[in-house]
Enzyme design. Sequence first.
Site, short mmCIF file in Angstrom:
data_model
loop_
_atom_site.label_atom_id
_atom_site.label_comp_id
_atom_site.label_asym_id
_atom_site.label_seq_id
_atom_site.Cartn_x
_atom_site.Cartn_y
_atom_site.Cartn_z
N LEU A 1 -2.33 -14.05 7.88
CA LEU A 1 -3.55 -13.73 7.16
C LEU A 1 -3.77 -14.82 6.11
CD1 LEU A 1 -3.13 -9.89 6.46
CD2 LEU A 1 -4.63 -10.94 8.17
N ASP A 2 -5.03 -15.06 5.74
CA ASP A 2 -5.31 -15.97 4.64
C ASP A 2 -4.58 -15.50 3.38
OD1 ASP A 2 -6.99 -17.45 6.22
OD2 ASP A 2 -8.85 -16.63 5.37
N ARG A 3 -4.28 -16.41 2.50
CA ARG A 3 -3.55 -16.08 1.27
C ARG A 3 -4.21 -14.93 0.51
NH1 ARG A 3 -3.61 -20.49 -3.36
NH2 ARG A 3 -5.79 -19.84 -3.26
#
Length: 211
Positions: free
Chosen positions: A57-59
């Site tokens: 997942l994106d940060r």
Amino acid sequence: MVESRWAPEIIYQDDHLLAVNKPSGLLSVPGKGPELRDSLLVRLEAWNPAVKLVHRLDRDTSGILVFAKSLEIQRALSRQFELRTNQKRYQALVEGELTGSGEITVPVRYDPTRPPLHIADPEFPKSAQTFYEVIGKYGAHTRVALKPVTGRSHQLRVHMQYLGHPILGDQLYASEQGIAAAPRLCLHAEALAIQHPVSGELLSFLCPVPF
């Protein structure tokens, strides 16, 4: 450095795999340079050295991430993501009053002139597909359920911007008002269904939305 008292928020665990709730603001995997080493993968490896990455997942996106506990299980789970046989659902709060439901199919690509931004590019050859459905209104904002079919980097964030309704708190794609409206990116991976690579059982994970 990983704090010695840190422990993951476990959604599901057995001898073969692990599902955890990734907090917003924490990288899924280490970035380039020692200052970006802290990540969910590094913390999990310190907690359990057998843990292996399956997807990301994106940060700034929170929610469900699945990890394998062996190379064999990693390969089997990764294959499900590659073949898109799993089912994913996200929730987001977006700018403006969006209505109804629909499908977004414009391709998404990296913009090398403005890293780390991605852009919607109808001429790009790799497809990107997202289904959306409005599930609530909050004044000038809208809550939507998002179901990505493909898994391009920043896909959901770029697709909502493309619709004219960027995700609240998105430092890369929202308007100044949208950034100011939330202390974090309001995007959360709330549901994931996979087939257990050993038993064949359908596993459905849920993770409450924190915004």
